[in-house]
Design a protein around this motif. Structure first.
Motif, PDB file in Angstrom:
ATOM      1  N   ILE A   2      16.516  34.118  20.299  1.00 21.89           N
ATOM      2  CA  ILE A   2      17.166  34.018  21.609  1.00 21.89           C
ATOM      3  C   ILE A   2      18.344  33.051  21.538  1.00 21.89           C
ATOM      4  O   ILE A   2      19.414  33.303  22.109  1.00 21.89           O
ATOM      5  CB  ILE A   2      16.151  33.559  22.683  1.00 21.89           C
ATOM      6  N   ILE A   3      18.144  31.928  20.813  1.00 24.31           N
ATOM      7  CA  ILE A   3      19.224  30.948  20.671  1.00 24.31           C
ATOM      8  C   ILE A   3      20.431  31.578  19.968  1.00 24.31           C
ATOM      9  O   ILE A   3      21.585  31.372  20.360  1.00 24.31           O
ATOM     10  CB  ILE A   3      18.728  29.716  19.882  1.00 24.31           C
ATOM     11  N   LEU A   4      20.171  32.372  18.934  1.00 24.71           N
ATOM     12  CA  LEU A   4      21.248  33.028  18.197  1.00 24.71           C
ATOM     13  C   LEU A   4      22.005  34.013  19.093  1.00 24.71           C
ATOM     14  O   LEU A   4      23.243  34.095  19.042  1.00 24.71           O
ATOM     15  CB  LEU A   4      20.670  33.760  16.983  1.00 24.71           C
ATOM     16  N   ILE A   5      21.270  34.748  19.924  1.00 21.27           N
ATOM     17  CA  ILE A   5      21.907  35.703  20.831  1.00 21.27           C
ATOM     18  C   ILE A   5      22.797  34.976  21.842  1.00 21.27           C
ATOM     19  O   ILE A   5      23.916  35.409  22.130  1.00 21.27           O
ATOM     20  CB  ILE A   5      20.835  36.557  21.559  1.00 21.27           C
ATOM     21  N   ILE A   6      22.282  33.874  22.385  1.00 18.07           N
ATOM     22  CA  ILE A   6      23.057  33.102  23.363  1.00 18.07           C
ATOM     23  C   ILE A   6      24.325  32.543  22.715  1.00 18.07           C
ATOM     24  O   ILE A   6      25.430  32.604  23.283  1.00 18.07           O
ATOM     25  CB  ILE A   6      22.197  31.955  23.946  1.00 18.07           C
ATOM     26  N   ARG A   7      24.178  31.996  21.492  1.00 17.96           N
ATOM     27  CA  ARG A   7      25.342  31.464  20.763  1.00 17.96           C
ATOM     28  C   ARG A   7      26.372  32.570  20.519  1.00 17.96           C
ATOM     29  O   ARG A   7      27.565  32.372  20.689  1.00 17.96           O
ATOM     30  CB  ARG A   7      24.895  30.868  19.419  1.00 17.96           C
ATOM     31  N   THR A   8      25.880  33.737  20.110  1.00 16.49           N
ATOM     32  CA  THR A   8      26.776  34.858  19.827  1.00 16.49           C
ATOM     33  C   THR A   8      27.541  35.263  21.080  1.00 16.49           C
ATOM     34  O   THR A   8      28.759  35.496  21.036  1.00 16.49           O
ATOM     35  CB  THR A   8      25.982  36.066  19.306  1.00 16.49           C
ATOM     36  N   PHE A   9      26.858  35.319  22.208  1.00 18.93           N
ATOM     37  CA  PHE A   9      27.501  35.709  23.463  1.00 18.93           C
ATOM     38  C   PHE A   9      28.563  34.681  23.867  1.00 18.93           C
ATOM     39  O   PHE A   9      29.685  35.052  24.254  1.00 18.93           O
ATOM     40  CB  PHE A   9      26.434  35.840  24.564  1.00 18.93           C
ATOM     41  N   ILE A  10      28.216  33.388  23.756  1.00 11.74           N
ATOM     42  CA  ILE A  10      29.168  32.339  24.140  1.00 11.74           C
ATOM     43  C   ILE A  10      30.418  32.380  23.261  1.00 11.74           C
ATOM     44  O   ILE A  10      31.555  32.320  23.744  1.00 11.74           O
ATOM     45  CB  ILE A  10      28.498  30.947  24.049  1.00 11.74           C
ATOM     46  N   LEU A  47      30.658  29.753  11.832  1.00 11.16           N
ATOM     47  CA  LEU A  47      29.940  28.546  11.400  1.00 11.16           C
ATOM     48  C   LEU A  47      28.694  28.300  12.243  1.00 11.16           C
ATOM     49  O   LEU A  47      27.622  27.975  11.716  1.00 11.16           O
ATOM     50  CB  LEU A  47      30.874  27.332  11.471  1.00 11.16           C
ATOM     51  N   SER A  48      28.842  28.437  13.555  1.00  6.15           N
ATOM     52  CA  SER A  48      27.720  28.164  14.452  1.00  6.15           C
ATOM     53  C   SER A  48      26.717  29.299  14.478  1.00  6.15           C
ATOM     54  O   SER A  48      25.592  29.135  14.989  1.00  6.15           O
ATOM     55  CB  SER A  48      28.240  27.910  15.872  1.00  6.15           C
ATOM     56  N   LEU A  49      27.107  30.459  13.944  1.00  3.25           N
ATOM     57  CA  LEU A  49      26.181  31.604  13.926  1.00  3.25           C
ATOM     58  C   LEU A  49      25.364  31.633  12.655  1.00  3.25           C
ATOM     59  O   LEU A  49      24.204  32.066  12.657  1.00  3.25           O
ATOM     60  CB  LEU A  49      26.970  32.913  14.066  1.00  3.25           C
ATOM     61  N   GLU A  50      25.950  31.173  11.570  1.00  5.37           N
ATOM     62  CA  GLU A  50      25.246  31.195  10.286  1.00  5.37           C
ATOM     63  C   GLU A  50      24.154  30.138  10.215  1.00  5.37           C
ATOM     64  O   GLU A  50      23.135  30.323   9.546  1.00  5.37           O
ATOM     65  CB  GLU A  50      26.248  30.985   9.148  1.00  5.37           C
ATOM     66  N   ASP A  51      24.373  29.021  10.897  1.00  7.43           N
ATOM     67  CA  ASP A  51      23.389  27.928  10.871  1.00  7.43           C
ATOM     68  C   ASP A  51      23.125  27.480  12.303  1.00  7.43           C
ATOM     69  O   ASP A  51      23.955  26.830  12.929  1.00  7.43           O
ATOM     70  CB  ASP A  51      23.936  26.758  10.040  1.00  7.43           C
ATOM     71  N   THR A  52      21.954  27.829  12.834  1.00  2.00           N
ATOM     72  CA  THR A  52      21.632  27.479  14.224  1.00  2.00           C
ATOM     73  C   THR A  52      21.385  25.988  14.405  1.00  2.00           C
ATOM     74  O   THR A  52      21.314  25.505  15.539  1.00  2.00           O
ATOM     75  CB  THR A  52      20.381  28.259  14.683  1.00  2.00           C
ATOM     76  N   ASP A  53      21.232  25.251  13.293  1.00  2.00           N
ATOM     77  CA  ASP A  53      21.058  23.799  13.400  1.00  2.00           C
ATOM     78  C   ASP A  53      22.405  23.095  13.639  1.00  2.00           C
ATOM     79  O   ASP A  53      22.438  21.924  14.024  1.00  2.00           O
ATOM     80  CB  ASP A  53      20.424  23.247  12.118  1.00  2.00           C
ATOM     81  N   THR A  54      23.494  23.797  13.386  1.00  2.00           N
ATOM     82  CA  THR A  54      24.827  23.225  13.618  1.00  2.00           C
ATOM     83  C   THR A  54      25.128  23.256  15.112  1.00  2.00           C
ATOM     84  O   THR A  54      24.978  24.297  15.760  1.00  2.00           O
ATOM     85  CB  THR A  54      25.907  24.048  12.875  1.00  2.00           C
ATOM     86  N   PRO A  55      25.514  22.126  15.693  1.00  2.00           N
ATOM     87  CA  PRO A  55      25.835  22.097  17.129  1.00  2.00           C
ATOM     88  C   PRO A  55      26.919  23.116  17.476  1.00  2.00           C
ATOM     89  O   PRO A  55      27.862  23.328  16.715  1.00  2.00           O
ATOM     90  CB  PRO A  55      26.339  20.660  17.340  1.00  2.00           C
ATOM     91  N   LEU A  56      26.757  23.763  18.623  1.00  2.00           N
ATOM     92  CA  LEU A  56      27.702  24.802  19.043  1.00  2.00           C
ATOM     93  C   LEU A  56      29.109  24.241  19.216  1.00  2.00           C
ATOM     94  O   LEU A  56      30.106  24.937  18.987  1.00  2.00           O
ATOM     95  CB  LEU A  56      27.215  25.438  20.347  1.00  2.00           C
ATOM     96  N   LEU A  57      29.191  22.971  19.602  1.00  2.00           N
ATOM     97  CA  LEU A  57      30.504  22.342  19.811  1.00  2.00           C
ATOM     98  C   LEU A  57      31.311  22.256  18.513  1.00  2.00           C
ATOM     99  O   LEU A  57      32.539  22.184  18.546  1.00  2.00           O
ATOM    100  CB  LEU A  57      30.334  20.939  20.404  1.00  2.00           C
TER     101      LEU A  57
END
Length: 229
Positions: A2-10, A47-57
């Protein structure tokens, strides 16, 4: 997941916004700076999609910075012609009066095959049909065919009107700046230029665009949007 999907959408929304904000250009019409920024944005977004531990900012801030930087560069290129030439280069004439400029092709590192391929993309399969060709700053070649090979226009069916093989109009004044290259190519002397400006009751600094061909047929667009041919 779910986190990955949200990141991808943003990031998807952000990249779409960034590309739209930079301007409506097709990939083939992009200037070098715009192409570089677009490539960097796509890499930063991953970058933020390949590693979910990396802050989205970590992905968002550099993208916003690049978009802002591109907008600033665009403003400078609009205001300063010298800076625009430095960043984007200038169009180069490779065929004039039906003659191929081999030195210019060599300077552009363009082979004969490259030239012929570009002509074919313009539906021209015989180079002898070309009156004028210019390599734009985005690498695309724009062509102007000789009179017998151009599409028929209204004046072509008028008995007293004849087509002639001359190059298209050159830009003489661009946003208040006199372009001596265009003036020389059009064989427009300083005296003739001054006479035209005087007859139109204007001066160089007040002209937005002034084009002229070798037959001295000209078009003037003043900065107040008044056009005269």
């Amino acid at each position: 997941m779910i986190i990955l999907i949200i990141r991808t959408f943003i990031l998807y929304i952000l990249v779409i916004f960034s590309v739209r904000f930079m301007g409506k250009r097709q990939i083939g019409q992009m200037q070098p700076t715009e192409l570089v920024v677009t490539m960097l944005i796509s890499n930063l977004a991953t970058l933020s999609l390949e590693d979910t531990d990396t802050p989205l900012l970590i992905g968002i801030i550099p993208i916003l910075f690049l978009v802002s930087f591109d907008v600033i560069i665009s403003i400078f290129t609009l205001k300063f012609r010298g800076f625009r030439r430095l960043v984007s280069g200038t169009p180069q004439i490779v065929i004039s009066n039906g003659q191929v400029d081999m030195k210019k092709l060599k300077a552009l590192r363009m082979s004969v095959d490259d030239l012929l391929e570009s002509l074919r993309s313009n539906s021209i399969f015989d180079i002898s049909e070309v009156q004028f060709a210019i390599v734009e700053t985005n690498g695309k070649i724009s062509t102007y065919q000789k009179a017998p090979f151009r599409a028929a226009e209204k004046q072509d069916i008028t008995p007293d009107m004849k087509q002639s093989d001359i190059d298209p109009p050159y830009v003489i004044i661009n946003d208040g700046n006199l372009l001596t290259k265009g003036q020389d190519a059009a064989k427009l002397s300083p005296k003739e230029l001054n006479n035209i400006l005087d007859s139109n009751k204007t001066q160089i600094s007040d002209v937005f665009l002034f084009t002229c061909d070798s037959n001295k047929k000209y078009t003037i667009i003043k900065k107040n949007n008044h056009k005269r041919s």
